[in-house]
Design a protein around this motif. Sequence first.
Motif, PDB file in Angstrom:
ATOM      1  N   ASP A 153      -1.310   1.935   2.096  1.00 16.62           N
ATOM      2  CA  ASP A 153      -0.350   1.903   3.224  1.00 16.62           C
ATOM      3  C   ASP A 153       1.099   2.182   2.789  1.00 16.62           C
ATOM      4  OD1 ASP A 153       0.646   1.491   5.628  1.00 16.62           O
ATOM      5  OD2 ASP A 153       1.027  -0.611   5.646  1.00 16.62           O
ATOM      6  N   ALA A 154       1.321   1.692   1.535  1.00 15.13           N
ATOM      7  CA  ALA A 154       2.754   2.111   0.904  1.00 15.13           C
ATOM      8  C   ALA A 154       2.859   3.656   0.486  1.00 15.13           C
ATOM      9  CB  ALA A 154       2.980   1.345  -0.377  1.00 15.13           C
ATOM     10  N   ILE A 155       1.853   4.284   0.187  1.00 11.52           N
ATOM     11  CA  ILE A 155       1.784   5.527  -0.130  1.00 11.52           C
ATOM     12  C   ILE A 155       1.988   6.531   1.188  1.00 11.52           C
ATOM     13  CG2 ILE A 155       0.166   7.570  -0.858  1.00 11.52           C
ATOM     14  CD1 ILE A 155      -0.903   5.513  -3.108  1.00 11.52           C
ATOM     15  N   ILE A 156       1.099   5.951   2.275  1.00  9.78           N
ATOM     16  CA  ILE A 156       1.488   6.692   3.622  1.00  9.78           C
ATOM     17  C   ILE A 156       2.769   6.654   4.090  1.00  9.78           C
ATOM     18  CG2 ILE A 156       0.588   6.689   5.968  1.00  9.78           C
ATOM     19  CD1 ILE A 156      -2.297   5.789   4.811  1.00  9.78           C
ATOM     20  N   ARG A 157       3.288   5.487   3.861  1.00  7.32           N
ATOM     21  CA  ARG A 157       4.748   5.414   4.476  1.00  7.32           C
ATOM     22  C   ARG A 157       5.621   5.848   3.423  1.00  7.32           C
ATOM     23  NH1 ARG A 157       5.450  -0.662   4.646  1.00  7.32           N
ATOM     24  NH2 ARG A 157       3.588  -0.716   3.463  1.00  7.32           N
TER      25      ARG A 157
END
Length: 105
Positions: free
Chosen positions: A91-95
């Motif tokens: 999720d952090a990578i996507i954001r």
Amino acid sequence: MNETPMLFPITPSEFWKQIRITIEEVVSENLSQQKISPSNSLLPEKALLKASDVCAIFQVSKPTLYEWLKQKKLKSFKIKSRRYFSREDIDAIIRGNDGSITQIN
């Protein structure tokens, strides 16, 4: 809304006004709850993701995923013989919070 007799201690117009206010409150509360907790449709609701889940999210093949692991673009861990990815990390990578998304693409 006809002015028909009702068995309430308030006038029909006041009754309908209260109904409208109640509906507006419920709708606005539901909308505010949806804004607070947006769900990302790309990510399953599991805390741990399998390699196939991550491949589906990024729309890449497993060899590409494992190449990213070798290049340390993604973090994973093993439990027995299975490899898992943290949902929070993905999720952090996507954001874009950790800067890895620019390296991956």
